[in-house]
Design an enzyme around this catalytic site. Sequence first.
Site, PDB file in Angstrom:
ATOM      1  N   ASP A 235      -7.059  -2.454  -7.257  1.00 51.10           N
ATOM      2  CA  ASP A 235      -7.655  -3.065  -6.068  1.00 51.10           C
ATOM      3  C   ASP A 235      -8.004  -4.509  -6.385  1.00 51.10           C
ATOM      4  O   ASP A 235      -8.251  -4.851  -7.548  1.00 51.10           O
ATOM      5  CB  ASP A 235      -8.912  -2.312  -5.615  1.00 51.10           C
TER       6      ASP A 235
ATOM      7  N   TYR B  85     -15.469 -11.115   0.562  1.00 51.23           N
ATOM      8  CA  TYR B  85     -16.263  -9.936   0.172  1.00 51.23           C
ATOM      9  C   TYR B  85     -17.550 -10.351  -0.529  1.00 51.23           C
ATOM     10  O   TYR B  85     -18.614  -9.781  -0.293  1.00 51.23           O
ATOM     11  CB  TYR B  85     -15.442  -9.006  -0.723  1.00 51.23           C
TER      12      TYR B  85
ATOM     13  N   ARG C 260      -3.039   6.604   0.395  1.00 50.50           N
ATOM     14  CA  ARG C 260      -3.480   7.735   1.210  1.00 50.50           C
ATOM     15  C   ARG C 260      -2.404   8.391   2.055  1.00 50.50           C
ATOM     16  O   ARG C 260      -2.600   9.501   2.527  1.00 50.50           O
ATOM     17  CB  ARG C 260      -4.604   7.267   2.153  1.00 50.50           C
TER      18      ARG C 260
ATOM     19  N   ARG D 199       0.820  -1.223   0.000  1.00 52.67           N
ATOM     20  CA  ARG D 199       0.000   0.000   0.000  1.00 52.67           C
ATOM     21  C   ARG D 199       0.846   1.262   0.000  1.00 52.67           C
ATOM     22  O   ARG D 199       0.434   2.297   0.523  1.00 52.67           O
ATOM     23  CB  ARG D 199      -0.979   0.012   1.179  1.00 52.67           C
TER      24      ARG D 199
ATOM     25  N   ARG E 269      -5.999  12.141  -6.712  1.00 47.44           N
ATOM     26  CA  ARG E 269      -7.256  11.381  -6.605  1.00 47.44           C
ATOM     27  C   ARG E 269      -8.463  12.253  -6.272  1.00 47.44           C
ATOM     28  O   ARG E 269      -9.603  11.756  -6.319  1.00 47.44           O
ATOM     29  CB  ARG E 269      -7.131  10.331  -5.482  1.00 47.44           C
TER      30      ARG E 269
HETATM   31  O1  CP3 Z   1      -4.382   4.182   0.161  1.00 49.15           O
HETATM   32  C1  CP3 Z   1      -5.523   3.738   0.015  1.00 49.15           C
HETATM   33  O2  CP3 Z   1      -5.978   2.826   0.711  1.00 49.15           O
HETATM   34  C2  CP3 Z   1      -6.434   4.402  -0.999  1.00 49.15           C
HETATM   35  C3  CP3 Z   1      -6.803   3.623  -2.156  1.00 49.15           C
HETATM   36  C4  CP3 Z   1      -7.584   2.375  -1.858  1.00 49.15           C
HETATM   37  C5  CP3 Z   1      -7.103   1.051  -2.093  1.00 49.15           C
HETATM   38  N1  CP3 Z   1      -8.094   0.172  -1.795  1.00 49.15           N
HETATM   39  C6  CP3 Z   1      -5.777   0.779  -2.622  1.00 49.15           C
HETATM   40  C7  CP3 Z   1      -5.292  -0.601  -2.709  1.00 49.15           C
HETATM   41  C8  CP3 Z   1      -8.886   2.263  -1.371  1.00 49.15           C
HETATM   42  C9  CP3 Z   1      -9.809   3.360  -0.934  1.00 49.15           C
HETATM   43  C10 CP3 Z   1      -9.202   0.869  -1.347  1.00 49.15           C
HETATM   44  C11 CP3 Z   1     -10.483   0.276  -0.969  1.00 49.15           C
HETATM   45  C12 CP3 Z   1     -10.333  -0.981  -0.255  1.00 49.15           C
HETATM   46  N2  CP3 Z   1     -10.302  -2.221  -0.862  1.00 49.15           N
HETATM   47  C13 CP3 Z   1     -10.074  -1.138   1.097  1.00 49.15           C
HETATM   48  C14 CP3 Z   1      -9.857  -0.027   2.075  1.00 49.15           C
HETATM   49  C15 CP3 Z   1     -11.087   0.565   2.657  1.00 49.15           C
HETATM   50  C16 CP3 Z   1     -10.694   1.782   3.438  1.00 49.15           C
HETATM   51  O3  CP3 Z   1     -11.117   2.866   3.043  1.00 49.15           O
HETATM   52  O4  CP3 Z   1      -9.966   1.645   4.428  1.00 49.15           O
HETATM   53  C17 CP3 Z   1      -9.932  -2.512   1.338  1.00 49.15           C
HETATM   54  C18 CP3 Z   1      -9.656  -3.180   2.641  1.00 49.15           C
HETATM   55  C19 CP3 Z   1     -10.067  -3.175   0.074  1.00 49.15           C
HETATM   56  C20 CP3 Z   1      -9.869  -4.600  -0.229  1.00 49.15           C
HETATM   57  C21 CP3 Z   1      -8.431  -4.833  -0.481  1.00 49.15           C
HETATM   58  N3  CP3 Z   1      -7.664  -4.168  -1.452  1.00 49.15           N
HETATM   59  C22 CP3 Z   1      -7.575  -5.781   0.149  1.00 49.15           C
HETATM   60  C23 CP3 Z   1      -7.998  -6.726   1.259  1.00 49.15           C
HETATM   61  C24 CP3 Z   1      -6.310  -5.667  -0.458  1.00 49.15           C
HETATM   62  C25 CP3 Z   1      -5.103  -6.501  -0.197  1.00 49.15           C
HETATM   63  C26 CP3 Z   1      -4.110  -5.763   0.623  1.00 49.15           C
HETATM   64  C27 CP3 Z   1      -4.423  -5.645   2.079  1.00 49.15           C
HETATM   65  O5  CP3 Z   1      -4.487  -4.504   2.554  1.00 49.15           O
HETATM   66  O6  CP3 Z   1      -4.584  -6.684   2.756  1.00 49.15           O
HETATM   67  C28 CP3 Z   1      -6.379  -4.638  -1.428  1.00 49.15           C
HETATM   68  C29 CP3 Z   1      -5.264  -4.243  -2.304  1.00 49.15           C
HETATM   69  C30 CP3 Z   1      -5.037  -2.817  -2.576  1.00 49.15           C
HETATM   70  N4  CP3 Z   1      -5.844  -1.779  -2.239  1.00 49.15           N
HETATM   71  C31 CP3 Z   1      -3.926  -2.295  -3.300  1.00 49.15           C
HETATM   72  C32 CP3 Z   1      -4.089  -0.912  -3.378  1.00 49.15           C
HETATM   73  C33 CP3 Z   1      -3.184   0.097  -4.033  1.00 49.15           C
HETATM   74  C34 CP3 Z   1      -2.811  -3.120  -3.934  1.00 49.15           C
HETATM   75  C35 CP3 Z   1      -1.789  -3.671  -3.070  1.00 49.15           C
HETATM   76  C36 CP3 Z   1      -0.764  -2.719  -2.520  1.00 49.15           C
HETATM   77  O7  CP3 Z   1      -0.708  -1.545  -2.887  1.00 49.15           O
HETATM   78  O8  CP3 Z   1       0.048  -3.172  -1.697  1.00 49.15           O
END
Ligand code: CP3
Length: 351
Positions: free
Chosen positions: A78, A152, A33, A29, A42
């Site tokens: 994502d 999910y 953010r 990540r 964004r």
């Molecule tokens: O920095 C940010 O979080 C903003 C962008 C964003 C991502 N996902 C980037 C991401 C947002 C708003 C999301 C939505 C989302 N999807 C969430 C977060 C909700 C929140 O607002 O807190 C979640 C938990 C998901 C589902 C998800 N996405 C999981 C479970 C994973 C695997 C990684 C983990 O955290 O366990 C993702 C991957 C993900 N989300 C990546 C990115 C850029 C790719 C992996 C990485 O960057 O390492």
Amino acid sequence: MPSTPADEPALLTALRGERPARTPVWFMRQAGRSLPEYREARAGIAMLDACLDPALAAELTLQPVRRHGVDAAVFFSDIVVPVRQAGVPIDIRPGVGPVLDTPVRTVDDVAALPAPDPDLAAVAEGVRTAVAGLGGTPLLGFAGAPFTLACYLVEGGPSKDHLRTRTLMHADPSTWQALMAWAADVTGAFLRAQVAAGAAAVQLFDSWAGVLSAADYRAHVAPWSRRALAGVGVPAVHFAAQGGELLTELRDVLIDAAGDAAAGAVGIDHRVPLDEASRRLGGRTPVQGNIDPAMLAAPWPVLAEHVRDVLRRGRAAPGHVVNLGHGVPPTADPDVLSAIVRLVHQEGEQV
Ligand code: CP3
């Protein structure tokens, strides 16, 4: 063992189980953010729209590489993007995460899923654009593992214990298998599209698999993660948060899917020290991890000593990719991440 070209990226050398001159580091990540330039780029753009805008996804992928000098980019997207692109109405709600109005819980729900054939043209274009902008820095593609996607789909949104998902696994095995086959094919297509477009390695995130016993993981989850990774053709990192009880299972999926022992690394969260993780893995598998994200807000001397400890313990494994134990928290100070990269690059091979 193939010989190492002098210009091979350190990430790939470490994933092969060798020691590059400089220990590689990137952060789960890292694009997101915690960065002001991310929040600016964004502003006013919904998360899934950002993921499907190739130029923007590429720019967000490059931002942390420019700022921190990390040894890998991770593609900005994502885990639910391929689910949406297969035609399932899933949304990402700010501050909540992925949400479905109609969860997938019964044999009829699974039968009504669209073909597992996502439209990934925008993803491929984003990866190609990112790779072109990265120069020699390798791009990691990624995907959610079938179990984490199923959480999910079945729960309809984020949940703590994933009870409905785990009940379905035991109560209705044939529906479970059909759902996991669908998720494996959708997420496998996402991985393959990124590799075909230039990703040098991939990470499979089984973020929620830590709620499973090793026996349940082996019987009901591992075959589908193997199917998602099979023949992907590049080294992989396989990660489960709270996955300390599953390390050998995660490794076996990697090895079975790739057909050899140099298949990649197991990602370790902050709970298991890397020397202990390597012992559990039999000492033959590269590891990735495992700076405690909570330490990012500690005074620098405390954090720096923790990072040195991670590096020292990581020497027990044949290869080590430094990372956090889970994703960068939104509150992280970007300058602290940059300072960690400098420290790892200075000390990586000397501790
Ligand atoms: O920095 C940010 O979080 C903003 C962008 C964003 C991502 N996902 C980037 C991401 C947002 C708003 C999301 C939505 C989302 N999807 C969430 C977060 C909700 C929140 O607002 O807190 C979640 C938990 C998901 C589902 C998800 N996405 C999981 C479970 C994973 C695997 C990684 C983990 O955290 O366990 C993702 C991957 C993900 N989300 C990546 C990115 C850029 C790719 C992996 C990485 O960057 O390492």
